[in-house]
Design a protein around this motif. Structure first.
Motif, mmCIF file in Angstrom:
data_model
loop_
_atom_site.group_PDB
_atom_site.id
_atom_site.type_symbol
_atom_site.label_atom_id
_atom_site.label_comp_id
_atom_site.label_asym_id
_atom_site.label_seq_id
_atom_site.Cartn_x
_atom_site.Cartn_y
_atom_site.Cartn_z
ATOM 1 N N TYR A 120 0.810 -1.214 0.000
ATOM 2 C CA TYR A 120 0.000 0.000 0.000
ATOM 3 C C TYR A 120 0.850 1.274 0.000
ATOM 4 O O TYR A 120 0.325 2.368 0.161
ATOM 5 C CB TYR A 120 -0.953 0.004 1.201
ATOM 6 N N GLY A 121 2.168 1.116 -0.121
ATOM 7 C CA GLY A 121 3.034 2.291 -0.185
ATOM 8 C C GLY A 121 3.106 3.075 1.106
ATOM 9 O O GLY A 121 3.368 4.276 1.118
ATOM 10 N N TRP A 122 2.857 2.395 2.246
ATOM 11 C CA TRP A 122 2.847 3.119 3.525
ATOM 12 C C TRP A 122 4.235 3.603 3.923
ATOM 13 O O TRP A 122 4.365 4.546 4.692
ATOM 14 C CB TRP A 122 2.283 2.225 4.636
ATOM 15 N N ASN A 123 5.285 2.932 3.399
ATOM 16 C CA ASN A 123 6.638 3.347 3.748
ATOM 17 C C ASN A 123 6.884 4.800 3.360
ATOM 18 O O ASN A 123 7.722 5.472 3.947
ATOM 19 C CB ASN A 123 7.652 2.444 3.045
ATOM 20 N N ASP A 124 6.131 5.284 2.364
ATOM 21 C CA ASP A 124 6.350 6.654 1.913
ATOM 22 C C ASP A 124 5.443 7.661 2.616
ATOM 23 O O ASP A 124 5.770 8.839 2.689
ATOM 24 C CB ASP A 124 6.111 6.751 0.393
ATOM 25 N N VAL A 125 4.286 7.214 3.106
ATOM 26 C CA VAL A 125 3.357 8.195 3.673
ATOM 27 C C VAL A 125 3.482 8.335 5.190
ATOM 28 O O VAL A 125 3.090 9.353 5.743
ATOM 29 C CB VAL A 125 1.881 7.879 3.317
ATOM 30 N N PHE A 126 4.031 7.320 5.861
ATOM 31 C CA PHE A 126 4.292 7.491 7.296
ATOM 32 C C PHE A 126 5.685 8.088 7.446
ATOM 33 O O PHE A 126 6.591 7.750 6.678
ATOM 34 C CB PHE A 126 4.218 6.145 8.035
ATOM 35 N N PRO A 127 5.895 8.976 8.438
ATOM 36 C CA PRO A 127 7.217 9.601 8.582
ATOM 37 C C PRO A 127 8.310 8.572 8.879
ATOM 38 O O PRO A 127 8.038 7.560 9.528
ATOM 39 C CB PRO A 127 7.051 10.563 9.756
ATOM 40 N N LYS A 139 11.365 -5.903 10.830
ATOM 41 C CA LYS A 139 9.967 -6.234 10.532
ATOM 42 C C LYS A 139 9.025 -5.232 11.203
ATOM 43 O O LYS A 139 9.336 -4.690 12.267
ATOM 44 C CB LYS A 139 9.638 -7.632 11.047
ATOM 45 N N ILE A 140 7.866 -5.038 10.581
ATOM 46 C CA ILE A 140 6.863 -4.136 11.151
ATOM 47 C C ILE A 140 5.621 -4.962 11.491
ATOM 48 O O ILE A 140 5.190 -5.804 10.714
ATOM 49 C CB ILE A 140 6.497 -3.018 10.156
ATOM 50 N N TYR A 141 5.064 -4.721 12.685
ATOM 51 C CA TYR A 141 3.989 -5.585 13.154
ATOM 52 C C TYR A 141 2.640 -4.897 13.308
ATOM 53 O O TYR A 141 1.683 -5.530 13.725
ATOM 54 C CB TYR A 141 4.379 -6.211 14.496
#
Lengths: 421, 295
Positions: A120-127, A139-141
Motif C-alpha cells: 500500500y506504499g505506507w513506507n512513503d506516507v508514514f514519517p 519487521k513491522i507488526y
C-alpha cells in the motif's frame, strides 16, 4: 428411576457444553472481530466513523465490535492476554504502537506485516522516524491509526497575567520554574496542575526529553544512555522542583481533573497529551484566546509521540478480513474519518490540515517537521512491565520525595528489563 | 453387596457434583496456581520450573515487603475498629435504647453498599489538600475548627493505609454489631438474674458471665473480618487506584504483576496470600471441629 433422570439430565448438560465449544469455527467467515478499548466518548465516535469507512471500502465483510471497556485499556489488555493464551485471538486488536508490542512479538502472537507496507506504499506516507520506531529486527507488526502528542503545555493566559507572564513559552525548564515561582508569589496556589501516577510519569518523561535531548532520551530505551548519568540526575532535580509547585492532592485526581484546573483558572499550567484538547472543546474554550498551548519548555522541535495501532494476530480467523481492516486503517480516508472524530491527528503525513481543528493544525505541522521520540507513559518507549515498574517508582517518589531512591528504582527497572532479553 | 451400595450410594451421588466442582474449581486451581508460581511463566509462555526463585524475588522486593507491612497494619486497624464499634453499638442497643429496629438498620445498612461504590465517595472525602484548597473531610475539619486534624490521609507513606481502614470499618462495623447482638440475645436472662442474686456488680456480671459467653462470637468476627481484610483489593482500587505506592497490598501487587505479564510472580503472591489466610483460618477450623466432636 430418579437417578436415571438425573444422569440423563447431567449428560444433556454435558452435551450442551461440548456443542457450545464446537460452534462457529468455520474458516470461511465474513466476520472481522476488532478488539479495542474504545467504548465511549470521542474514541467510540472515532471508531464508528472508521467502521463506516470500512463498510464502504469492504461491503462484503462484516465488522464485529469486540470492545472491552474500563481502566484506560488495562481491562482489555488482560482479557486479550488470556484470549491469546487460549489461542482464540480476535481478527485484530488495538495496541499502543512501539515497545508495548514487544511482549506480543516475543510471545510470537502477532505477524510481520511489512508486505502490506510495501503493497500500500505506507513506507512513503508514514514519517521515517515513526517507521524506524515501529520496526523490530527489520519487521513491522502494526499499522498506526492515529497519533497523539504528549509534550504539550496547556496554559490559561488569564492566570498568567496575574504574575505578568506573557504568552511566549519559557525557553527552557529553568525559566519555566522561574515562572512557576512568580505565579506562586502572585498568589496562584497551583501554578502547575497534575494528577495521579501516570500523569506524573508523563511529566517526568517530558522533563527527561528536555534535559537529555531526543537522542539521549531514545538511548534510555535501548541501553545506550545510563539511568544514573548526570543528565538524568539533573532531570530528576528538575522534576522534583516542578512537583513542588503542583497540587498536593495529585494522587486523588485523574487527568481530566487536573486539566479542568487550568480550564477553570485554578491552575496556570498543565502538562498533558493532546487528548486534553477535547476537554477544552467541551468547555467551549477558544484556542489562542481562552487557552494557549506550546511544547514543554526545552522540547521545542521534538514531537513526543504515542499512537494506537492494529495488528495481525497469529492464528486469526479470516486473515483476509484482518488485512482488509488494516488497509482501511492505513488508508487516507480511514485516517481522516477516525481522527476528525477522535481529536487526534493522522499518522499519515499527507493529511490536509484544513480538515482539522485549530490546535490539531499545529500538531500536524510539528509532526511533519519535528524529531519524533516515543512516549514512556503511553507504551511507545518501554514494555508494559518496564513502564509499570517506572510508574511504581514515580508513585513512591510522590509520597517520600526521595531522589536517590527514585534513581535506584529507575536503574533497577532498566536492569530487570535487560535481564529478560 | 448390593445393599451396601444402596446404603452409601445415594449420599455419595448427592455430594458428587459439589465435590467434583470444588475439586476442579477450587482445589484444582489452587494446585495450578501453586504450580505456576514455581515456573517462569511470562504471559503464558514458560520454559519450565525455577524452584522457589519467584518467592525469593518477592521477599527481596522492597515494595512487596512494604505491601505485606501495609496489609498487616490494615488488618490490625480493621479488626480492632470493627470489634470496637460493633461491640459498642450492640451493647448500647442491648441495653434497651429506644428505636432499636431503626438503629439496627442504620448501622447494618452500609454493609449493603459495595466497596467499589463507597470507595469512589471516600476517594473524594479523603482528599489530601489542606488549608485553603481543602475539600472533603479536611474541609469539614477546618469548618468545625479542628483544622489541626487535617491530614494527607492515604497518601502518607507511613500511615496512609490506615486511612483506607476508615471506610472499611464504617462499612463492616454494623455487621459485627449484628453478630454481637445475636450473641447477647443468646444469653439466657436467668444467667444474669443468678449473677445479680449472687451480688455481682454490673462490671463483674460482664466480666465473668457475659464476656465468656460472647467470646465465640468475637472469635468468629475476628476470623471473618480478618480474612476479608487480608484479601483487600476492591476498596483500594476504588479509592487509590492500582499503582499508588502508599496503599500497595499483596492484592494490588498481584494485579500489577499479572497486568505486566509476570504471571508466575503473580501466582506466587496469590500463594503467599493463601498461606497467610490459611494461618488464620485453619486453627479456627480445627478448634471448631474439635468442639463439635466433643459435643
Amino acid at each position: 428411576m430418579k437417578l436415571r433422570a438425573l444422569i440423563a439430565g447431567l449428560s444433556a448438560v454435558a452435551l450442551a457444553f461440548t456443542a457450545g465449544c464446537g460452534g462457529d469455527d468455520g474458516d470461511d467467515t465474513k466476520d472481522v472481530e476488532v478488539f479495542t478499548w474504545w467504548a465511549d466518548g470521542s474514541e467510540k465516535a472515532g471508531l464508528d466513523a472508521l467502521v463506516a469507512e470500512f463498510n464502504k471500502q469492504h461491503p462484503d465483510l462484516n465488522f464485529v465490535n469486540g470492545a472491552v471497556a474500563g481502566g484506560a485499556g488495562s481491562n482489555a489488555k488482560n482479557v486479550l492476554a488470556s484470549r491469546l493464551q487460549q489461542q482464540d485471538p480476535p481478527s485484530t486488536f488495538q495496541a499502543h504502537a512501539g515497545a508495548e508490542l514487544l511482549d506480543y512479538i516475543e510471545a510470537n502472537q502477532i505477524q510481520d506485516i511489512s508486505a502490506l507496507y510495501e503493497e500500500y506504499g505506507w513506507n512513503d506516507v508514514f514519517p521515517k522516524d515513526l517507521i524506524e520506531l515501529l520496526t523490530v529486527d527489520g519487521k513491522i507488526y502494526s499499522v498506526p491509526s492515529n497519533v497523539h502528542r504528549a509534550n504539550v503545555v496547556w496554559a490559561n493566559p488569564e492566570v498568567l497575567k496575574k504574575a505578568n507572564i506573557g504568552e511566549e513559552p519559557a525557553k527552557d525548564l529553568d525559566e519555566f520554574i522561574d515562572q512557576l515561582e512568580k505565579l506562586k508569589k502572585a498568589g496562584v496556589d497551583t501554578p502547575l496542575s497534575i494528577a495521579t501516577d501516570w500523569t506524573q510519569v508523563h511529566l517526568l518523561e517530558t522533563v527527561l526529553i528536555a534535559d537529555l535531548g531526543p537522542e539521549k532520551y531514545i538511548g534510555l530505551w535501548d541501553g545506550s544512555t545510563k539511568w544514573d548519568g548526570p543528565e538524568v540526575r539533573k532531570a530528576i532535580d528538575h522534576y522534583a522542583t516542578l512537583l513542588s509547585y503542583t497540587n498536593t492532592d495529585r494522587q486523588n485526581l485523574d487527568w481530566p481533573d487536573a486539566t479542568k484546573m487550568v480550564i477553570d483558572g485554578k491552575a496556570a499550567f498543565n502538562i498533558m497529551g493532546d487528548w486534553a484538547e477535547a476537554a477544552f472543546q467541551e468547555a467551549d474554550k477558544e484556542w489562542g484566546k481562552d487557552y494557549i498551548t506550546y511544547p514543554v519548555p526545552g522540547t521545542d522541535g521534538v514531537f513526543d509521540f504515542l499512537a494506537d495501532s492494529f495488528t495481525l494476530p497469529v492464528g486469526a480467523k479470516n486473515e483476509e478480513g484482518t488485512k482488509a481492516w488494516l488497509q482501511t486503517v492505513g488508508s487516507a480516508e480511514g485516517q481522516k474519518a477516525f481522527n476528525i472524530k477522535k481529536g487526534s491527528i493522522p499518522a499519515r503525513t499527507d493529511a490536509n490540515p484544513d480538515d482539522y481543528g485549530e490546535y490539531q493544525k499545529t500538531a500536524i505541522e510539528s509532526y511533519k517537521n519535528d524529531t519524533i521520540v516515543p512516549s514512556l507513559a503511553h507504551g511507545a518507549a518501554a514494555s508494559v512491565k518496564w513502564s509499570t515498574a517506572i510508574t511504581e517508582a514515580v508513585s513512591s517518589f510522590s509520597a517520600n520525595k526521595d531522589k536517590a531512591k527514585l534513581i535506584d528504582a529507575l536503574v533497577k527497572a532498566a536492569e530487570d528489563n535487560q535481564k529478560k532479553q | 453387596m448390593f445393599t451396601r451400595i444402596r446404603s452409601w450410594g445415594p449420599p455419595v451421588l448427592l455430594i458428587a457434583p459439589t465435590l467434583i466442582l470444588l475439586g476442579i474449581f477450587v482445589y484444582g486451581l489452587i494446585g495450578a496456581g501453586v504450580w505456576t508460581s514455581l515456573t517462569d511463566n511470562v504471559r503464558g509462555q514458560t520454559t519450565g520450573t525455577v524452584g522457589l526463585e519467584n518467592y525469593e524475588n518477592l521477599f527481596n522486593d522492597d515494595t512487596f515487603v512494604y505491601s505485606l507491612r501495609n496489609v498487616a497494619m490494615y488488618t490490625g486497624a480493621f479488626v480492632a475498629g470493627t470489634l470496637f464499634f460493633g461491640f459498642l453499638w450492640a451493647w448500647l442497643l442491648e441495653r434497651g435504647a429506644r428505636g432499636e429496629g431503626i438503629f439496627r438498620a442504620v448501622y447494618l445498612f452500609p454493609m449493603a453498599v459495595s466497596f467499589v461504590a463507597s470507595g469512589v465517595v471516600w476517594r473524594w472525602l479523603l482528599n489530601s489538600n489542606t488549608g485553603e484548597q481543602a475539600s472533603g473531610l479536611n474541609r469539614l475539619l477546618d469548618m468545625v475548627g479542628l483544622g489541626f486534624l487535617q491530614g494527607q490521609w492515604w497518601t502518607h507513606e507511613g500511615w496512609g493505609i490506615l486511612a483506607i481502614a476508615m471506610p472499611a470499618i464504617w462499612q463492616l462495623s454494623g455487621y459485627v454489631m449484628a453478630l454481637f447482638l445475636a450473641g447477647f440475645r443468646g444469653i439466657p436472662e436467668e444467667l444474669r438474674e443468678a449473677a445479680r442474686v449472687d451480688g455481682a456488680t454490673e462490671w463483674q456480671l460482664y466480666r465473668h458471665v457475659l464476656f465468656p459467653q460472647l467470646s465465640p462470637v468475637a472469635l468468629s468476627a475476628v476470623i471473618i473480618i480478618g480474612h476479608m481484610s487480608l484479601k483487600v483489593f476492591d476498596l483500594i482500587m476504588a479509592v487509590a487506584g492500582q499503582t499508588n505506592y502508599t496503599t500497595q497490598v499483596p492484592g494490588t501487587q498481584m494485579w500489577l504483576k499479572y497486568t505486566s505479564g509476570e504471571w508466575a510472580e503473580a501466582a506466587a503472591i496469590g500463594t503467599v496470600l493463601l498461606l497467610v489466610v490459611a494461618v488464620l483460618i485453619v486453627p479456627y477450623l480445627i478448634s471448631t471441629y474439635r468442639a463439635e466432636r466433643r459435643r
